[in-house]
Design a protein around this motif. Sequence first.
Motif, PDB file in Angstrom:
ATOM      1  N   ARG A  51     -25.665  46.453 -29.533  1.00 22.70           N
ATOM      2  CA  ARG A  51     -26.503  47.473 -30.186  1.00 22.70           C
ATOM      3  C   ARG A  51     -27.788  47.706 -29.402  1.00 22.70           C
ATOM      4  O   ARG A  51     -28.220  48.841 -29.204  1.00 22.70           O
ATOM      5  N   ARG A  52     -28.391  46.634 -28.920  1.00 20.37           N
ATOM      6  CA  ARG A  52     -29.630  46.776 -28.134  1.00 20.37           C
ATOM      7  C   ARG A  52     -29.347  47.516 -26.831  1.00 20.37           C
ATOM      8  O   ARG A  52     -30.111  48.402 -26.435  1.00 20.37           O
ATOM      9  N   CYS A  53     -28.255  47.196 -26.174  1.00 19.03           N
ATOM     10  CA  CYS A  53     -27.886  47.898 -24.938  1.00 19.03           C
ATOM     11  C   CYS A  53     -27.646  49.381 -25.204  1.00 19.03           C
ATOM     12  O   CYS A  53     -28.079  50.236 -24.426  1.00 19.03           O
ATOM     13  N   ARG A  54     -26.964  49.690 -26.295  1.00 22.21           N
ATOM     14  CA  ARG A  54     -26.713  51.091 -26.629  1.00 22.21           C
ATOM     15  C   ARG A  54     -28.024  51.811 -26.932  1.00 22.21           C
ATOM     16  O   ARG A  54     -28.182  52.976 -26.599  1.00 22.21           O
ATOM     17  N   SER A  55     -28.979  51.114 -27.548  1.00 21.07           N
ATOM     18  CA  SER A  55     -30.275  51.734 -27.833  1.00 21.07           C
ATOM     19  C   SER A  55     -31.023  52.054 -26.537  1.00 21.07           C
ATOM     20  O   SER A  55     -31.901  52.906 -26.523  1.00 21.07           O
ATOM     21  N   LEU A  56     -30.648  51.379 -25.451  1.00 19.47           N
ATOM     22  CA  LEU A  56     -31.211  51.650 -24.124  1.00 19.47           C
ATOM     23  C   LEU A  56     -30.342  52.641 -23.359  1.00 19.47           C
ATOM     24  O   LEU A  56     -30.526  52.839 -22.169  1.00 19.47           O
ATOM     25  N   ASP A  57     -29.378  53.231 -24.046  1.00  9.74           N
ATOM     26  CA  ASP A  57     -28.476  54.261 -23.515  1.00  9.74           C
ATOM     27  C   ASP A  57     -27.577  53.735 -22.401  1.00  9.74           C
ATOM     28  O   ASP A  57     -27.202  54.470 -21.490  1.00  9.74           O
ATOM     29  N   MET A  58     -27.234  52.482 -22.473  1.00 11.36           N
ATOM     30  CA  MET A  58     -26.309  51.923 -21.483  1.00 11.36           C
ATOM     31  C   MET A  58     -24.889  52.316 -21.834  1.00 11.36           C
ATOM     32  O   MET A  58     -24.529  52.457 -23.006  1.00 11.36           O
ATOM     33  N   THR A  59     -24.076  52.496 -20.800  1.00 10.47           N
ATOM     34  CA  THR A  59     -22.679  52.854 -20.996  1.00 10.47           C
ATOM     35  C   THR A  59     -21.879  51.622 -21.391  1.00 10.47           C
ATOM     36  O   THR A  59     -22.325  50.485 -21.229  1.00 10.47           O
ATOM     37  N   GLN A  60     -20.669  51.866 -21.859  1.00  4.28           N
ATOM     38  CA  GLN A  60     -19.782  50.752 -22.193  1.00  4.28           C
ATOM     39  C   GLN A  60     -19.502  49.905 -20.959  1.00  4.28           C
ATOM     40  O   GLN A  60     -19.451  48.673 -21.053  1.00  4.28           O
ATOM     41  N   ASP A  61     -19.339  50.542 -19.798  1.00  3.03           N
ATOM     42  CA  ASP A  61     -19.094  49.781 -18.571  1.00  3.03           C
ATOM     43  C   ASP A  61     -20.285  48.916 -18.206  1.00  3.03           C
ATOM     44  O   ASP A  61     -20.121  47.776 -17.764  1.00  3.03           O
ATOM     45  N   GLU A  62     -21.494  49.446 -18.380  1.00  2.00           N
ATOM     46  CA  GLU A  62     -22.686  48.644 -18.087  1.00  2.00           C
ATOM     47  C   GLU A  62     -22.786  47.466 -19.053  1.00  2.00           C
ATOM     48  O   GLU A  62     -23.101  46.342 -18.647  1.00  2.00           O
ATOM     49  N   ILE A  63     -22.504  47.716 -20.309  1.00  2.00           N
ATOM     50  CA  ILE A  63     -22.545  46.634 -21.303  1.00  2.00           C
ATOM     51  C   ILE A  63     -21.489  45.586 -20.971  1.00  2.00           C
ATOM     52  O   ILE A  63     -21.761  44.382 -21.012  1.00  2.00           O
ATOM     53  N   ARG A  64     -20.316  46.058 -20.627  1.00  2.00           N
ATOM     54  CA  ARG A  64     -19.230  45.134 -20.261  1.00  2.00           C
ATOM     55  C   ARG A  64     -19.648  44.262 -19.070  1.00  2.00           C
ATOM     56  O   ARG A  64     -19.420  43.053 -19.052  1.00  2.00           O
ATOM     57  N   GLU A  65     -20.276  44.885 -18.076  1.00  2.00           N
ATOM     58  CA  GLU A  65     -20.733  44.141 -16.898  1.00  2.00           C
ATOM     59  C   GLU A  65     -21.798  43.115 -17.277  1.00  2.00           C
ATOM     60  O   GLU A  65     -21.768  41.973 -16.810  1.00  2.00           O
ATOM     61  N   LEU A  66     -22.734  43.499 -18.143  1.00  2.00           N
ATOM     62  CA  LEU A  66     -23.767  42.560 -18.587  1.00  2.00           C
ATOM     63  C   LEU A  66     -23.165  41.410 -19.389  1.00  2.00           C
ATOM     64  O   LEU A  66     -23.557  40.250 -19.212  1.00  2.00           O
ATOM     65  N   LEU A  67     -22.208  41.726 -20.246  1.00  2.00           N
ATOM     66  CA  LEU A  67     -21.546  40.668 -21.011  1.00  2.00           C
ATOM     67  C   LEU A  67     -20.797  39.715 -20.096  1.00  2.00           C
ATOM     68  O   LEU A  67     -20.811  38.493 -20.302  1.00  2.00           O
TER      69      LEU A  67
END
Length: 149
Positions: A51-67
């Motif tokens: 949710r925090r990543c999405r609030s920073l407008d990160m894409t699903q791929d970026e979130i996946r990479e961070l995870l």
Amino acid sequence: MKIGQVSKQTGIAVETIRYYEKIGLLPEPARESSGYRHYSEDHLRRLLFIRRCRSLDMTQDEIRELLDLAGQPGRNCQEVDDLLARHLSHVRTRLRELQHLEQQLERLRNTCSNEGTVEQCGILGGLTEAPDPIGHNDHKNHIPGSHGH
């Protein structure tokens, strides 16, 4: 905890939680004997991270990479910094594009005299002209989260 409780605690809709499971951002929870999903504190923490990543407008791929990086605590932090630098660069590009859009809309709005008929409207007339090529964006980033690496 059940999905409704997780939804309330995270502020994420039940459908979105199920979607995150479907696309692999959230691991499927264990099932109780009754068939209900049982979410753990790890699920809750991960959803808050997403949710925090999405609030920073990160894409699903970026979130996946961070995870993925978060799951490998021994790796070099530079990879996380590089991802954030790419995202920040994209945000700055979008800001410039939005500023240009604002200027175009202001110029268009200034063509209106507020006197006359719709047929004489400078705004409607201006909308039939070719778009301003300055700041043209082939990435179509006017949709939040639509960017790639």
